[in-house]
Design an enzyme around this catalytic site. Structure first.
Site, short mmCIF file in Angstrom:
data_model
loop_
_atom_site.label_atom_id
_atom_site.label_comp_id
_atom_site.label_asym_id
_atom_site.label_seq_id
_atom_site.Cartn_x
_atom_site.Cartn_y
_atom_site.Cartn_z
N TYR A 44 -1.34 -0.57 10.51
CA TYR A 44 -1.48 -0.76 9.06
C TYR A 44 -0.25 -0.25 8.33
O TYR A 44 0.32 -0.93 7.46
CB TYR A 44 -2.75 -0.07 8.57
CG TYR A 44 -3.07 -0.38 7.12
CD1 TYR A 44 -3.58 -1.62 6.77
CD2 TYR A 44 -2.86 0.56 6.12
CE1 TYR A 44 -3.89 -1.93 5.45
CE2 TYR A 44 -3.16 0.27 4.80
CZ TYR A 44 -3.68 -0.97 4.47
OH TYR A 44 -3.97 -1.27 3.15
N SER A 66 0.84 -1.19 0.00
CA SER A 66 0.00 0.00 0.00
C SER A 66 0.88 1.24 0.00
O SER A 66 2.01 1.23 0.51
CB SER A 66 -0.90 0.03 1.24
OG SER A 66 -1.58 1.27 1.36
#
Length: 260
Positions: A154, A141
C-alpha cells in the site's frame, strides 16, 4: 471548466462505496453528470437510483486498461470529454515480503492503486490538452510519504502515485489541464473499518468528499486532508530514519489475507 450553463461532467473510479460514493453524492448534488466506475454493478445502480440527475454506471476493473478505455469511450459518447476525472479506486491489505503468497497481493495493490490511476487518466489526457482545460485528480494517501510496516504494498503504491502525479503535472504545465494530488489521512470507509489500531483525525466520507471537492475546484497541486494530517505528513518527511524506525517498528498493522 465546463461551458457556461452546461452541467459539470465528472468521472469517478472506485465509486461503489466509501469515498468514491461520497464524491458521487457531492457532485450529483451540484448538478453534475457522472460516470461511475467500479467492479461491482449492483451498488452503483443502487447509488445512481438515489441521485438526482442523469448518470452512467460503467462496470470495469481499473487494473484492466482495455476495459477502462471502453468505459471512457462510453462516457465521452454520452456526455463529452469530462471536466474532472477522479482516480479514486484503491485496495489495501497487510503484506509481508517473507510470505510467498503475499507477492500476489503486492501485484494486485500496485496494479490497482498505481497502474490503475495511469489507465484511468490515459484516455483523456490528449483530449483535455487539446481543449485546454480539465482536472485530473489522483487520490493518494499520507501512507505514501513514508513506508509503513506491514503495508509495504500500500505504501509503495501510494508513494508511486504521488511521484507519478507530480510527473504528469509537470508534463501538462501551461496546458490548461490541472493535475491535483490529494493525500488523505484516515477516512471512515469499509477499507478502514477493519484496521486494528487507532486512526487519529479520522473523517467521515462525506466530510472528506466536500473538502476534496474544494481542493479540486481550486486546482491545488497537492493537498492533505484533514489539515491536522498535513502536519503529520510534514513531520514524517523530516523525521530521521533512526527515529522513524524506532517509533514505527511498534505501529499497528493491517491484517493480511483480506479479499482484493
Amino acid at each position: 471548466m465546463t461551458e457556461p450553463g452546461q452541467p459539470l461532467r465528472v468521472l469517478i473510479t472506485g465509486a461503489s462505496s466509501g469515498l468514491g460514493e461520497a464524491l458521487a453524492r457531492h457532485y450529483a448534488g451540484m448538478g453534475a453528470r457522472l460516470g461511475l466506475i467500479a467492479r461491482r454493478a449492483e451498488p452503483m445502480h443502487a447509488l445512481v437510483a438515489s441521485l438526482p440527475g442523469t448518470h452512467q454506471v460503467l462496470v470495469a476493473d481499473v487494473g484492466d486498461p482495455l476495459a477502462l478505455r471502453g468505459a471512457a469511450s462510453q462516457f465521452v459518447e454520452a456526455f463529452g470529454v469530462p471536466d474532472i476525472v477522479i482516480a479514486n479506486a484503491g485496495v489495501s491489505v497487510g503484506t509481508l515480503t517473507e510470505y510467498a503468497e503475499d507477492v500476489d497481493a503486492f501485484d494486485r495493490v500496485l496494479r490497482t492503486n498505481l497502474l490503475g490511476m495511469v489507465a484511468t487518466f490515459q484516455p483523456f489526457v490528449e483530449a483535455m490538452r487539446r481543449r485546454g482545460s480539465g482536472r485530473l485528480v489522483g487520490i493518494a494517501s499520507v501512507a505514501g510519504i513514508r513506508g509503513l510496516p506491514g503495508a509495504g504494498a500500500y505504501s509503495a503504491s501510494k508513494a508511486g502515485a504521488l511521484a507519478y502525479l507530480e510527473s504528469l503535472r509537470v508534463e501538462l504545465h501551461d496546458s490548461g489541464v490541472k493535475v491535483v494530488s490529494v493525500a488523505p489521512g484516515y477516512i471512515r470507509t469499509p477499507m478502514t473499518a477493519i484496521n486494528p489500531y487507532p486512526m487519529p483525525f479520522i473523517l467521515d466520507a462525506d466530510v472528506a468528499a466536500q473538502r476534496i471537492a474544494r481542493v479540486i475546484e481550486r486546482g491545488d497541486r497537492f493537498a492533505v486532508t484533514p489539515w491536522q494530517m498535513g502536519w503529520v505528513a510534514k513531520l514524517l518527511r523530516i523525521l530521521p530514519r533512526s527515529v522513524f524506525d524506532h517509533v514505527f517498528a511498534r505501529a499497528g498493522r493491517k491484517p493480511r489475507g483480506l479479499p482484493l
